[in-house]
Motif scaffolding. Structure first.
Motif, PDB file in Angstrom:
ATOM      1  N   VAL A  63      -5.695  63.356  54.712  1.00 14.95           N
ATOM      2  CA  VAL A  63      -4.310  63.036  55.270  1.00 14.95           C
ATOM      3  C   VAL A  63      -4.587  61.459  55.893  1.00 14.95           C
ATOM      4  CG1 VAL A  63      -2.473  63.321  56.874  1.00 14.95           C
ATOM      5  CG2 VAL A  63      -3.227  65.134  55.536  1.00 14.95           C
ATOM      6  N   GLU A  64      -5.375  61.317  56.732  1.00 16.20           N
ATOM      7  CA  GLU A  64      -5.770  60.006  57.462  1.00 16.20           C
ATOM      8  C   GLU A  64      -6.002  59.028  56.326  1.00 16.20           C
ATOM      9  OE1 GLU A  64      -8.977  60.780  60.188  1.00 16.20           O
ATOM     10  OE2 GLU A  64      -7.657  61.753  61.628  1.00 16.20           O
ATOM     11  N   GLU A  65      -6.793  59.320  55.244  1.00 14.06           N
ATOM     12  CA  GLU A  65      -6.963  58.489  54.207  1.00 14.06           C
ATOM     13  C   GLU A  65      -5.805  57.845  53.568  1.00 14.06           C
ATOM     14  OE1 GLU A  65      -9.438  57.863  50.073  1.00 14.06           O
ATOM     15  OE2 GLU A  65      -9.942  59.721  51.374  1.00 14.06           O
ATOM     16  N   GLN A  66      -4.925  58.886  53.222  1.00 14.70           N
ATOM     17  CA  GLN A  66      -3.434  58.340  52.480  1.00 14.70           C
ATOM     18  C   GLN A  66      -2.656  57.856  53.556  1.00 14.70           C
ATOM     19  OE1 GLN A  66      -2.020  62.063  51.200  1.00 14.70           O
ATOM     20  NE2 GLN A  66      -3.490  62.354  49.493  1.00 14.70           N
ATOM     21  N   ALA A  67      -2.733  58.249  54.919  1.00 14.96           N
ATOM     22  CA  ALA A  67      -1.883  57.528  55.877  1.00 14.96           C
ATOM     23  C   ALA A  67      -2.214  56.105  55.845  1.00 14.96           C
ATOM     24  CB  ALA A  67      -2.142  58.013  57.064  1.00 14.96           C
ATOM     25  N   GLU A  68      -3.569  55.554  55.710  1.00 13.74           N
ATOM     26  CA  GLU A  68      -4.178  54.245  56.004  1.00 13.74           C
ATOM     27  C   GLU A  68      -3.650  53.315  54.656  1.00 13.74           C
ATOM     28  OE1 GLU A  68      -8.122  54.412  56.136  1.00 13.74           O
ATOM     29  OE2 GLU A  68      -8.416  55.403  57.845  1.00 13.74           O
ATOM     30  N   LYS A  69      -3.219  54.052  53.727  1.00 19.05           N
ATOM     31  CA  LYS A  69      -2.834  53.144  52.586  1.00 19.05           C
ATOM     32  C   LYS A  69      -1.317  52.938  52.804  1.00 19.05           C
ATOM     33  CE  LYS A  69      -5.659  55.458  49.182  1.00 19.05           C
ATOM     34  NZ  LYS A  69      -5.796  56.058  47.784  1.00 19.05           N
ATOM     35  N   PRO A  70      -0.893  51.447  52.538  1.00 22.15           N
ATOM     36  CA  PRO A  70       0.502  50.981  52.768  1.00 22.15           C
ATOM     37  C   PRO A  70       1.433  51.599  51.795  1.00 22.15           C
ATOM     38  CG  PRO A  70      -0.891  49.287  51.851  1.00 22.15           C
ATOM     39  CD  PRO A  70      -1.898  50.324  52.149  1.00 22.15           C
ATOM     40  N   LEU A  71       2.532  51.757  52.239  1.00 21.24           N
ATOM     41  CA  LEU A  71       3.780  52.473  51.178  1.00 21.24           C
ATOM     42  C   LEU A  71       3.736  51.438  49.915  1.00 21.24           C
ATOM     43  CD1 LEU A  71       5.899  54.251  50.319  1.00 21.24           C
ATOM     44  CD2 LEU A  71       7.297  52.764  51.706  1.00 21.24           C
ATOM     45  N   LYS A  72       3.618  51.986  48.863  1.00 27.90           N
ATOM     46  CA  LYS A  72       3.945  51.388  47.422  1.00 27.90           C
ATOM     47  C   LYS A  72       4.850  52.109  46.894  1.00 27.90           C
ATOM     48  CE  LYS A  72       1.431  49.564  43.515  1.00 27.90           C
ATOM     49  NZ  LYS A  72       0.077  49.441  42.886  1.00 27.90           N
ATOM     50  N   ILE A  73       6.098  51.452  46.297  1.00 27.24           N
ATOM     51  CA  ILE A  73       6.968  51.711  45.443  1.00 27.24           C
ATOM     52  C   ILE A  73       6.645  51.738  43.984  1.00 27.24           C
ATOM     53  CG2 ILE A  73       9.534  51.920  44.923  1.00 27.24           C
ATOM     54  CD1 ILE A  73      10.035  51.640  48.177  1.00 27.24           C
ATOM     55  N   GLU A  74       6.809  52.280  43.225  1.00 20.44           N
ATOM     56  CA  GLU A  74       6.614  52.147  41.611  1.00 20.44           C
ATOM     57  C   GLU A  74       7.692  51.482  41.155  1.00 20.44           C
ATOM     58  OE1 GLU A  74       4.765  54.384  37.971  1.00 20.44           O
ATOM     59  OE2 GLU A  74       6.401  55.361  38.743  1.00 20.44           O
ATOM     60  N   HIS A  75       7.430  50.478  40.436  1.00 24.42           N
ATOM     61  CA  HIS A  75       8.530  49.293  39.922  1.00 24.42           C
ATOM     62  C   HIS A  75       8.222  49.273  38.405  1.00 24.42           C
ATOM     63  CE1 HIS A  75      10.778  48.859  43.501  1.00 24.42           C
ATOM     64  NE2 HIS A  75       9.496  48.498  44.095  1.00 24.42           N
ATOM     65  N   ALA A  76       9.043  48.966  37.386  1.00 25.57           N
ATOM     66  CA  ALA A  76       9.001  48.714  35.944  1.00 25.57           C
ATOM     67  C   ALA A  76       8.710  47.053  36.212  1.00 25.57           C
ATOM     68  CB  ALA A  76      10.166  48.924  35.246  1.00 25.57           C
ATOM     69  N   GLU A  77       7.442  46.641  35.774  1.00 25.34           N
ATOM     70  CA  GLU A  77       7.348  45.066  35.823  1.00 25.34           C
ATOM     71  C   GLU A  77       7.658  44.621  34.391  1.00 25.34           C
ATOM     72  OE1 GLU A  77       3.558  41.948  36.133  1.00 25.34           O
ATOM     73  OE2 GLU A  77       3.298  44.220  36.494  1.00 25.34           O
ATOM     74  N   PRO A  78       8.560  43.520  34.305  1.00 25.10           N
ATOM     75  CA  PRO A  78       8.959  42.744  33.052  1.00 25.10           C
ATOM     76  C   PRO A  78       7.587  42.292  32.431  1.00 25.10           C
ATOM     77  CG  PRO A  78       9.265  41.320  35.088  1.00 25.10           C
ATOM     78  CD  PRO A  78       9.160  42.848  35.600  1.00 25.10           C
ATOM     79  N   LEU A  79       7.683  42.196  30.843  1.00 28.24           N
ATOM     80  CA  LEU A  79       6.608  41.902  30.151  1.00 28.24           C
ATOM     81  C   LEU A  79       6.414  40.568  29.799  1.00 28.24           C
ATOM     82  CD1 LEU A  79       6.577  44.999  27.871  1.00 28.24           C
ATOM     83  CD2 LEU A  79       4.836  44.428  29.696  1.00 28.24           C
ATOM     84  N   PHE A  80       7.410  39.759  29.643  1.00 29.89           N
ATOM     85  CA  PHE A  80       7.500  38.285  29.417  1.00 29.89           C
ATOM     86  C   PHE A  80       7.271  37.577  30.761  1.00 29.89           C
ATOM     87  CE2 PHE A  80       8.950  34.316  27.852  1.00 29.89           C
ATOM     88  CZ  PHE A  80       8.290  34.330  26.831  1.00 29.89           C
ATOM     89  N   ILE A  81       8.079  37.497  31.462  1.00 31.18           N
ATOM     90  CA  ILE A  81       7.900  36.723  32.726  1.00 31.18           C
ATOM     91  C   ILE A  81       7.439  37.841  33.735  1.00 31.18           C
ATOM     92  CG2 ILE A  81       8.973  35.420  34.709  1.00 31.18           C
ATOM     93  CD1 ILE A  81       8.924  33.959  31.846  1.00 31.18           C
ATOM     94  N   ASP A  82       6.212  38.100  33.788  1.00 28.82           N
ATOM     95  CA  ASP A  82       5.638  38.943  34.397  1.00 28.82           C
ATOM     96  C   ASP A  82       5.363  38.726  35.965  1.00 28.82           C
ATOM     97  OD1 ASP A  82       3.490  37.651  33.833  1.00 28.82           O
ATOM     98  OD2 ASP A  82       2.070  39.068  34.031  1.00 28.82           O
ATOM     99  N   LEU A  83       5.092  39.797  36.695  1.00 29.72           N
ATOM    100  CA  LEU A  83       4.897  39.618  38.181  1.00 29.72           C
ATOM    101  C   LEU A  83       3.396  38.834  38.449  1.00 29.72           C
ATOM    102  CD1 LEU A  83       6.731  42.689  39.739  1.00 29.72           C
ATOM    103  CD2 LEU A  83       7.556  40.179  39.040  1.00 29.72           C
ATOM    104  N   ILE A  84       3.014  38.391  39.526  1.00 26.89           N
ATOM    105  CA  ILE A  84       1.633  38.155  39.941  1.00 26.89           C
ATOM    106  C   ILE A  84       0.851  39.221  40.134  1.00 26.89           C
ATOM    107  CG2 ILE A  84       0.285  36.608  41.460  1.00 26.89           C
ATOM    108  CD1 ILE A  84       2.523  35.317  39.718  1.00 26.89           C
ATOM    109  N   ARG A  85       1.396  40.166  40.852  1.00 24.65           N
ATOM    110  CA  ARG A  85       0.868  41.356  40.968  1.00 24.65           C
ATOM    111  C   ARG A  85       1.822  42.465  41.154  1.00 24.65           C
ATOM    112  NH1 ARG A  85      -1.810  44.139  38.900  1.00 24.65           N
ATOM    113  NH2 ARG A  85      -2.761  46.017  40.012  1.00 24.65           N
ATOM    114  N   ASP A  86       1.438  43.777  41.102  1.00 21.80           N
ATOM    115  CA  ASP A  86       2.489  44.782  41.493  1.00 21.80           C
ATOM    116  C   ASP A  86       3.143  44.523  42.879  1.00 21.80           C
ATOM    117  OD1 ASP A  86       1.958  46.115  39.238  1.00 21.80           O
ATOM    118  OD2 ASP A  86       0.445  47.981  39.978  1.00 21.80           O
ATOM    119  N   LEU A  87       4.516  44.724  42.801  1.00 23.01           N
ATOM    120  CA  LEU A  87       4.994  44.873  44.184  1.00 23.01           C
ATOM    121  C   LEU A  87       4.461  45.958  45.223  1.00 23.01           C
ATOM    122  CD1 LEU A  87       8.637  44.422  43.176  1.00 23.01           C
ATOM    123  CD2 LEU A  87       7.162  42.534  44.120  1.00 23.01           C
ATOM    124  N   GLY A  88       4.064  45.267  46.555  1.00 26.44           N
ATOM    125  CA  GLY A  88       3.252  46.370  47.424  1.00 26.44           C
ATOM    126  C   GLY A  88       2.014  46.591  46.947  1.00 26.44           C
TER     127      GLY A  88
END
Length: 282
Positions: free
Chosen positions: A28-53
């Motif tokens: 639980v503590e290990e999971q609590a240490e990880k910041p919240l990250k929401i799954e988003h679909a990343e575009p494929l042509f103009i892609d993102l620098i890294r996953d959001l979050g």
């Protein structure tokens, strides 16, 4: 004797329960240490620098291959990029694209076709400054700096680079919780020439994206609308696309390109191979 055995069994059970509680608490503590990250679909042509979050230590290799049917010639593009999260929610990227131009039999003047070239060295950063669990939305800003190489047939030691492209951007993405995703990627782009004979250039990009991700998978189908405003001119290319997971850390994306007019380009296609070292889907 039976009493002593019962006491020993009870002590053993209590020890096992305590050990299980400690292990569960550590998880639980290990999971609590990880910041919240929401799954988003990343575009494929103009892609993102890294996953959001993105979380510290995440990384990704991309290899892209594209074919573009220009009015008077064909363009083939290849790129290699590496992106990684140097800390929680901060991603960096380096990319090298290469372009090769071939005749399509429609050239009507000499010099119409550009020279083959290593396009540039692109470096970029992206910081996700807002992750809202309530709205299931992430917001990030970042910037791309692109040192543009001189064409190969005119490159020299005194003119390796012909200019610099600066592109700050803002991203807003929402996961609608039912498999549907939306994302807006927008920002201005300046070309600053190092040679006074070249013109400065400015345009504004607005990329809107809609995707449907198949539940319990990383596969999706969707579309990008890549829009550009420049000198009273408006261009838009519609890019239907799909992403398929080959294995836990290997994905392939396939993109088509349909311009709303044919001022510069007809149809195009693009394939992106995505490899995530040590990826564990969560």
């Amino acid at each position: 004797m039976i009493y002593k055995k019962s006491i020993a069994i009870l002590i053993a059970i209590l020890l096992l329960c305590a050990l299980h509680t400690v292990n569960a608490q550590e998880k639980v503590e290990e999971q609590a240490e990880k910041p919240l990250k929401i799954e988003h679909a990343e575009p494929l042509f103009i892609d993102l620098i890294r996953d959001l979050g993105a979380r510290k230590g995440e990384s990704e290799w991309n290899v892209g291959l594209g074919m573009f049917d220009r009015l008077n010639y064909d363009k083939y593009e290849a790129l290699v990029e590496y992106e990684w999260a140097v800390m929680d929610r901060l991603g960096l990227e380096i990319e090298v694209p290469v372009s090769i131009y071939t005749s399509n039999g429609l050239e009507n003047t000499n010099g119409m076709r550009p020279s083959n070239r290593v396009e540039s060295i692109k470096t970029a950063f992206q910081w996700t400054f807002l992750v809202s669990e309530k709205m299931n939305t992430s917001v990030a800003f970042g910037g791309i700096n692109e040192l543009v190489f001189t064409p190969l047939d005119s490159i020299s030691t005194s003119s390796i680079f012909e200019g610099d492209v600066v592109n700050p951007f803002l991203i807003t993405a929402t996961n609608w919780r039912n498999g549907f995703h939306s994302l807006i990627y927008t920002g201005p782009k300046w070309f600053v020439p190092f040679n006074s004979e070249l013109d400065r250039d400015f345009e504004y990009e607005i990329n809107t994206n809609f995707h449907y991700m198949i539940p319990n998978t990383r596969n999706f189908i969707g579309v990008e609308f890549n829009k550009t405003l420049a000198k009273n001119d408006f261009d838009m290319t519609i890019r239907p696309q799909m992403r398929v997971s080959i294995s836990n850390n290997l994905l392939v994306g396939i993109v088509g390109g349909i311009p709303i007019d044919r001022e510069r380009e007809r149809l195009s296609s693009f394939i992106r191979l995505i490899y995530e070292p040590g990826h564990k889907h969560r």
